[in-house]
Design an enzyme around this catalytic site. Structure first.
Site, PDB file in Angstrom:
ATOM      1  CE  LYS A  54      17.992 -33.754  16.189  1.00 22.41           C
ATOM      2  NZ  LYS A  54      17.976 -32.629  15.246  1.00 22.41           N
ATOM      3  CD  GLN A  98      16.148 -31.956  11.878  1.00 24.92           C
ATOM      4  OE1 GLN A  98      16.052 -32.199  13.076  1.00 24.92           O
ATOM      5  NE2 GLN A  98      17.303 -32.019  11.241  1.00 24.92           N
ATOM      6  CG  ASP A 121      19.280 -27.109  16.874  1.00 22.69           C
ATOM      7  OD1 ASP A 121      19.798 -28.179  17.253  1.00 22.69           O
ATOM      8  OD2 ASP A 121      18.281 -27.050  16.138  1.00 22.69           O
TER       9      ASP A 121
END
Ligand code: NDP
Length: 284
Positions: A54, A98, A121
């Site tokens: 990412k 994460q 997210d």
């Protein structure tokens, strides 16, 4: 006719190109450079790879990224304090925590601590509520990637029979809501669904996010259906397989995503898109 193999890598490259142009445009007109802060707790090897990918993609798209790597022993209070600091940092437009987090940390409390505006997210309860009620908000990346993929294929979702297998908060539920928003007739299946193969066979579009290697067989797929396999399962030999038995399903489907190289690359591209959109909102 053989099924079209949907090239997620190619589409992800297209999205990354769009993001790069958007980021350059934003920098030129406002001086703002989109910034993504990624938080990783512990030493899960898969998480390390995901965060690295990412960040790399971010930098290639002309955006800034930072990684905050904390040890497994980090307390929840320390993690929340870091998130609070990033929430206040004007150079950070997106924050990504994460998953999975170590068991000692309350995942829901951590996700709720991220500012909804910086929640790239799309997991914050406020953003989940906005999705539920059709209001604008950052949408979860994998579901957003699935819809983009279907659009790219030119699938008319209006009135289409869509079956989603899996009801997780990060894939199954949000992808169902996004497809409902696009006027599909959506059926959501899970581990208690009766006669799952028969329900799957109704689908014009079958989206599978279960986490069970090759569970969906060829005779679960209606001839001509589009199959989107979200699953990523590591085999004993170290390879990756999806939740769908690819060769069997490809014999029935009109189009199908491979694993790897299907939905995965698009998820990363959507993290970038959500970061750019967060920076654009901030600069407004
Ligand atoms: P979860 O484990 O959170 O959810 C799995 C869902 O599948 C649950 O709703 C569960 O039902 C359902 N399920 C499990 N077994 C069966 C069964 N035998 N029959 C029917 N339904 C079943 O998984 P996630 O949604 O987080 O992830 C799913 C898969 O997608 C994983 O392989 C994951 O690695 C992958 N993934 C891929 C991403 C990408 O970028 N490509 C991103 C995120 C995930 P119930 O609710 O009843 O328990």
């Amino acid at each position: 006719m053989p099924a079209t193999r949907i090239d997620g890598k190619k589409l992800a490259a297209t999205v990354r190109g769009e993001v790069k142009r958007g980021a350059a445009d934003l920098a030129e007109t406002t001086g703002v450079i989109p910034g993504l802060a990624a938080i990783r707790v512990g030493d899960d090897p898969a998480s390390e790879v995901y965060v690295r990918n990412k960040r790399r993609a971010c930098e290639k798209a002309g955006m800034v990224s930072w990684e905050h790597h904390l040890s497994t022993e980090t307390s929840q209070a320390e993690l929340l304090a870091l998130i609070e600091r990033l929430n206040r940092d004007d150079e950070v437009h997106g924050i990504l925590v994460q998953l999975p987090l170590p068991r000692s940390i309350d995942e829901a409390a951590v996700l709720a601590a991220v500012s909804p505006d910086k929640d790239v997210d799309g997991f914050h309860p406020v953003n989940a509520g906005r999705l539920m009620s059709g209001q604008p908000a950052p949408r979860p990346c994998t579901p957003k990637g699935v819809v983009r993929m279907l659009d790219e294929l030119g699938i008319d979702l209006k009135g289409a029979e869509v079956v989603v297998v899996g009801r997780s908060n990060i894939v199954g539920k949000p992808v169902s809501l996004l497809l409902l928003e696009r006027h599909a007739t959506v059926t959501i299946c899970h581990s208690r669904t009766r006669d799952l193969p028969a329900v799957c066979r109704r689908a014009d579009v079958l989206v599978v996010a279960v986490g069970r290697p090759e569970m969906v067989r060829g005779d679960w797929v209606k001839p001509g259906a589009v199959v989107i396999d979200v699953g990523i399962n590591r085999t004993e030999e170290g390879g990756l397989v999806g939740d769908v038995a690819y060769e069997e399903a490809a014999a029935a489907a009109s189009a199908i995503t491979p694993v790897p190289g299907g939905v995965g690359p698009l998820t990363v591209a959507m993290v970038l898109q959500n970061t750019l959109e967060a920076a654009q909102r901030w600069a407004r």
